[in-house]
Write an enzyme that holds these catalytic residues in place. Structure first.
Site, mmCIF file in Angstrom:
data_model
loop_
_atom_site.group_PDB
_atom_site.id
_atom_site.type_symbol
_atom_site.label_atom_id
_atom_site.label_comp_id
_atom_site.label_asym_id
_atom_site.label_seq_id
_atom_site.Cartn_x
_atom_site.Cartn_y
_atom_site.Cartn_z
ATOM 1 N N ASN A 27 28.442 9.101 62.616
ATOM 2 C CA ASN A 27 27.690 7.998 62.032
ATOM 3 C C ASN A 27 26.729 7.370 63.033
ATOM 4 O O ASN A 27 27.036 7.248 64.214
ATOM 5 C CB ASN A 27 28.651 6.944 61.479
ATOM 6 C CG ASN A 27 29.454 7.503 60.323
ATOM 7 O OD1 ASN A 27 29.106 8.554 59.792
ATOM 8 N ND2 ASN A 27 30.522 6.821 59.941
ATOM 9 N N ASP B 173 25.500 4.308 62.417
ATOM 10 C CA ASP B 173 25.658 2.851 62.375
ATOM 11 C C ASP B 173 26.557 2.427 63.544
ATOM 12 O O ASP B 173 27.011 3.270 64.320
ATOM 13 C CB ASP B 173 26.241 2.408 61.015
ATOM 14 C CG ASP B 173 27.651 2.958 60.770
ATOM 15 O OD1 ASP B 173 28.526 2.822 61.656
ATOM 16 O OD2 ASP B 173 27.892 3.527 59.681
ATOM 17 N N HIS C 70 25.634 11.888 66.688
ATOM 18 C CA HIS C 70 24.300 11.931 66.091
ATOM 19 C C HIS C 70 23.421 10.755 66.485
ATOM 20 O O HIS C 70 22.431 10.467 65.818
ATOM 21 C CB HIS C 70 24.416 12.036 64.561
ATOM 22 C CG HIS C 70 24.946 13.365 64.097
ATOM 23 N ND1 HIS C 70 25.438 13.590 62.832
ATOM 24 C CD2 HIS C 70 25.052 14.555 64.743
ATOM 25 C CE1 HIS C 70 25.834 14.861 62.726
ATOM 26 N NE2 HIS C 70 25.619 15.457 63.879
ATOM 27 N N CYS D 52 6.655 10.964 78.255
ATOM 28 C CA CYS D 52 5.442 10.221 78.615
ATOM 29 C C CYS D 52 4.455 11.139 79.337
ATOM 30 O O CYS D 52 4.792 11.753 80.348
ATOM 31 C CB CYS D 52 5.813 9.051 79.519
ATOM 32 S SG CYS D 52 4.362 8.155 80.093
ATOM 33 N N CYS E 258 8.451 3.909 80.858
ATOM 34 C CA CYS E 258 8.238 2.677 80.084
ATOM 35 C C CYS E 258 9.408 2.467 79.130
ATOM 36 O O CYS E 258 10.000 3.422 78.636
ATOM 37 C CB CYS E 258 6.984 2.757 79.235
ATOM 38 S SG CYS E 258 5.594 3.493 80.032
ATOM 39 N N CYS F 175 2.864 2.971 72.303
ATOM 40 C CA CYS F 175 2.504 2.610 73.673
ATOM 41 C C CYS F 175 1.016 2.258 73.712
ATOM 42 O O CYS F 175 0.172 3.043 73.257
ATOM 43 C CB CYS F 175 2.812 3.776 74.615
ATOM 44 S SG CYS F 175 2.215 3.488 76.283
ATOM 45 N N GLY G 254 35.983 11.041 55.743
ATOM 46 C CA GLY G 254 34.694 10.752 55.109
ATOM 47 C C GLY G 254 33.551 11.640 55.551
ATOM 48 O O GLY G 254 32.428 11.169 55.679
HETATM 49 P P1 OAD Z 1 27.961 13.304 53.794
HETATM 50 O O1 OAD Z 1 27.159 12.380 52.957
HETATM 51 O O2 OAD Z 1 27.543 14.726 53.879
HETATM 52 O O3 OAD Z 1 29.472 13.296 53.278
HETATM 53 C C1 OAD Z 1 30.106 12.077 53.012
HETATM 54 C C2 OAD Z 1 31.537 12.373 52.618
HETATM 55 O O4 OAD Z 1 32.221 11.137 52.487
HETATM 56 C C3 OAD Z 1 31.699 13.106 51.281
HETATM 57 O O5 OAD Z 1 32.583 14.207 51.465
HETATM 58 C C4 OAD Z 1 32.318 12.057 50.353
HETATM 59 O O6 OAD Z 1 33.227 12.615 49.403
HETATM 60 C C5 OAD Z 1 33.054 11.193 51.344
HETATM 61 N N1 OAD Z 1 33.274 9.803 50.913
HETATM 62 C C6 OAD Z 1 32.526 9.057 50.053
HETATM 63 N N2 OAD Z 1 33.032 7.821 49.955
HETATM 64 C C7 OAD Z 1 34.117 7.768 50.772
HETATM 65 C C8 OAD Z 1 35.061 6.760 51.128
HETATM 66 N N3 OAD Z 1 34.971 5.521 50.622
HETATM 67 N N4 OAD Z 1 36.042 7.074 52.003
HETATM 68 C C9 OAD Z 1 36.137 8.316 52.529
HETATM 69 N N5 OAD Z 1 35.276 9.303 52.240
HETATM 70 C C10 OAD Z 1 34.273 9.038 51.376
HETATM 71 O O7 OAD Z 1 28.065 12.636 55.253
HETATM 72 P P2 OAD Z 1 28.423 13.325 56.647
HETATM 73 O O8 OAD Z 1 29.457 14.367 56.485
HETATM 74 O O9 OAD Z 1 28.650 12.231 57.622
HETATM 75 O O10 OAD Z 1 23.132 13.236 60.146
HETATM 76 O O11 OAD Z 1 27.042 14.029 57.000
HETATM 77 C C11 OAD Z 1 26.859 14.636 58.238
HETATM 78 C C12 OAD Z 1 25.476 14.323 58.768
HETATM 79 O O12 OAD Z 1 24.485 14.676 57.803
HETATM 80 C C13 OAD Z 1 25.247 12.864 59.051
HETATM 81 O O13 OAD Z 1 25.694 12.466 60.336
HETATM 82 C C14 OAD Z 1 23.751 12.747 58.951
HETATM 83 C C15 OAD Z 1 23.471 13.655 57.770
HETATM 84 O O14 OAD Z 1 22.206 14.260 57.767
HETATM 85 C C16 OAD Z 1 22.448 12.357 60.932
HETATM 86 O O15 OAD Z 1 22.304 11.182 60.674
HETATM 87 C C17 OAD Z 1 21.884 12.973 62.160
#
Ligand code: OAD
Length: 249
Positions: free
Chosen positions: A106, A108, A123, A135, A141, A154, A194
């Site tokens: 994540n 965030d 990430h 640069c 900078c 810049c 998640g």
């Molecule tokens: P995804 O959006 O691919 O997957 C989110 C997962 O969370 C899914 O499997 C959902 O079923 C699950 N989910 C949804 N709500 C939930 C909850 N309340 N509790 C638990 N699980 C829940 O997200 P990521 O696997 O994180 O890259 O995606 C990987 C990367 O792809 C991210 O880091 C991002 C994106 O492009 C960057 O930002 C670089």
């Protein structure tokens, strides 16, 4: 409804593990109001084009479009609060110093704000700024000194400011990936929370953990692409399952 028998088995595993790793994805923050990427209707990639917004090419193609999108997401992250799942992980880490490593995809800062300040960030950090290119004048900078704009730039060379996240096609930060590999190889239990398991190389950490002997537990209300790697599937959300697993340990 969470399956009590499954929760009890996982708690037993956690009790016996000297080292635990939590590997988290966007679903971890969903109950804090931050959209995931791949959920069918609500996911960001169902509504926006990652090629335009999460690649260097897309950013260069229309920097103002991408910057405005990140500005909106940054505001959403700043307004969000860690949920009960983040707090359960942080409280476990406080009660068991040195036993938990959080490795997160994540961008965030909710794990950090809950108290897991040493979270491994694979990430990057959406709230951080960095320069788009090296640069040309070899000056160190600070992007904070960039001239205001959409995006800021810049005043000397025109270099643009970009968010400090890893875009598609980019290499993960080496030190973070090394730390993540060490954590998953060394843990007795890997709690995968998640994530869809769709993005590599991050998703590969799960099979690495399994091959190194970890008990792999996947927490997710939906099936994920890495369910085959799991010893235990816990159907439920981060904010309901993590307190149920960890609060009594
Ligand atoms: P995804 O959006 O691919 O997957 C989110 C997962 O969370 C899914 O499997 C959902 O079923 C699950 N989910 C949804 N709500 C939930 C909850 N309340 N509790 C638990 N699980 C829940 O997200 P990521 O696997 O994180 O890259 O995606 C990987 C990367 O792809 C991210 O880091 C991002 C994106 O492009 C960057 O930002 C670089």
């Amino acid at each position: 409804m969470m399956d009590e028998a499954v929760l009890a088995r996982v708690r037993e595993r956690l009790r016996g593990a000297t080292s635990v790793c939590a590997f988290t994805g966007a679903g971890m923050s969903a109950e804090s109001g931050i959209a995931t990427f791949r959920d069918a209707l609500t996911g960001l990639w169902a509504r926006f084009d990652p090629a335009q917004l999460a690649s260097e090419e897309g950013f260069r193609d229309d920097p103002a479009r991408a910057w405005a999108w990140y500005a909106e997401r940054r505001a959403g992250v700043r307004a969000a609060e860690p949920n009960a799942g983040h707090h359960a992980l942080a409280a476990f880490a406080r009660r068991h110093p040195g036993r938990l490593t959080v490795v997160s995809q994540n961008v965030d800062d909710l794990h950090q704000r809950a108290g897991n300040t040493d979270t491994v960030r694979l990430h990057g950090d959406m709230l951080a700024d960095r320069w788009l290119q090296r640069c040309p004048r070899a000056q160190a900078c600070d992007p904070a000194d960039a001239a205001p704009g959409t995006p800021p730039r810049c005043a000397e060379c025109g270099n643009l400011v970009r968010p400090g996240v890893v875009w598609f096609g980019e290499v993960l930060p080496g030190a973070a990936f090394d730390a993540a590999e060490r954590a998953v190889r060394g843990c007795g239990v890997l709690l995968v929370v998640g994530t869809s398991g769709a993005v590599w190389p991050a998703a590969g950490l799960v099979s690495l953990a399994r091959m190194a002997g970890a008990h792999v537990v996947i927490v997710n209300p939906q099936p994920s692409e890495i369910d085959d790697e799991a010893d235990e599937l816990v159907a439920g959300t981060a904010a309901e399952v993590l307190p149920a697993l960890l609060d009594t340990l």
